[in-house]
Motif scaffolding. Structure first.
Motif, PDB file in Angstrom:
ATOM      1  N   THR A   1       0.834  -1.202   0.000  1.00 47.48           N
ATOM      2  CA  THR A   1       0.000   0.000   0.000  1.00 47.48           C
ATOM      3  C   THR A   1       0.869   1.252   0.000  1.00 47.48           C
ATOM      4  O   THR A   1       0.604   2.208  -0.746  1.00 47.48           O
ATOM      5  CB  THR A   1      -0.927   0.004   1.229  1.00 47.48           C
ATOM      6  N   MET A   2       1.921   1.248   0.806  1.00 46.03           N
ATOM      7  CA  MET A   2       2.804   2.400   0.859  1.00 46.03           C
ATOM      8  C   MET A   2       3.490   2.626  -0.489  1.00 46.03           C
ATOM      9  O   MET A   2       3.583   3.752  -0.959  1.00 46.03           O
ATOM     10  CB  MET A   2       3.868   2.216   1.942  1.00 46.03           C
TER      11      MET A   2
ATOM     12  N   ALA B   1       2.358   1.726  -3.436  1.00 42.66           N
ATOM     13  CA  ALA B   1       1.349   2.192  -4.389  1.00 42.66           C
ATOM     14  C   ALA B   1       1.087   3.695  -4.208  1.00 42.66           C
ATOM     15  O   ALA B   1       1.037   4.445  -5.187  1.00 42.66           O
ATOM     16  CB  ALA B   1       0.057   1.405  -4.217  1.00 42.66           C
ATOM     17  N   PHE B   2       0.932   4.143  -2.965  1.00 46.37           N
ATOM     18  CA  PHE B   2       0.694   5.566  -2.719  1.00 46.37           C
ATOM     19  C   PHE B   2       1.906   6.401  -3.096  1.00 46.37           C
ATOM     20  O   PHE B   2       1.767   7.528  -3.600  1.00 46.37           O
ATOM     21  CB  PHE B   2       0.323   5.813  -1.252  1.00 46.37           C
ATOM     22  N   LEU B   3       3.095   5.883  -2.883  1.00 37.66           N
ATOM     23  CA  LEU B   3       4.312   6.601  -3.254  1.00 37.66           C
ATOM     24  C   LEU B   3       4.383   6.785  -4.769  1.00 37.66           C
ATOM     25  O   LEU B   3       4.711   7.873  -5.258  1.00 37.66           O
ATOM     26  CB  LEU B   3       5.543   5.850  -2.750  1.00 37.66           C
TER      27      LEU B   3
ATOM     28  N   VAL C   1       1.843   6.809  -6.898  1.00 38.83           N
ATOM     29  CA  VAL C   1       0.798   7.759  -7.294  1.00 38.83           C
ATOM     30  C   VAL C   1       1.223   9.190  -6.958  1.00 38.83           C
ATOM     31  O   VAL C   1       1.008  10.116  -7.753  1.00 38.83           O
ATOM     32  CB  VAL C   1      -0.542   7.405  -6.615  1.00 38.83           C
ATOM     33  N   ALA C   2       1.863   9.389  -5.808  1.00 44.18           N
ATOM     34  CA  ALA C   2       2.319  10.725  -5.428  1.00 44.18           C
ATOM     35  C   ALA C   2       3.392  11.229  -6.390  1.00 44.18           C
ATOM     36  O   ALA C   2       3.375  12.395  -6.796  1.00 44.18           O
ATOM     37  CB  ALA C   2       2.851  10.715  -4.001  1.00 44.18           C
TER      38      ALA C   2
END
Length: 74
Positions: free
Chosen positions: A28-29, A31-33, A35-36
């Motif tokens: 999850t981390m 994936a968010f990284l 996207v950011a």
């Protein structure tokens, strides 16, 4: 004077013995990284296009104002 013992302030912390339980959080981390980072790159590209468009429309006016300021100083 007796030592005051503070209660544990974070009883919700959980450190599993089986390290595979960390995988969902890590994925999850990541994936968010990603996207950011993609959002940052997209914002930079859009900003660059807007800057070029602004310079095309108002670049000559800005240049004229700079020249006027330089002549007024001399």
């Amino acid at each position: 004077m007796p030592l005051i013992q503070f209660p544990i302030l974070m009883p919700f912390l959980y450190f599993p013995n089986d390290k595979t339980e960390y995988l969902p959080a890590i994925l999850t981390m990541i994936a968010f990284l990603i996207v950011a980072i993609l959002a940052f790159i997209l914002i930079k590209r859009i900003s660059k296009k807007q800057e070029e468009k602004f310079n095309e429309e108002y670049g000559s006016i800005i240049q004229e104002n700079k020249e006027k300021d330089q002549t007024n100083k001399n």
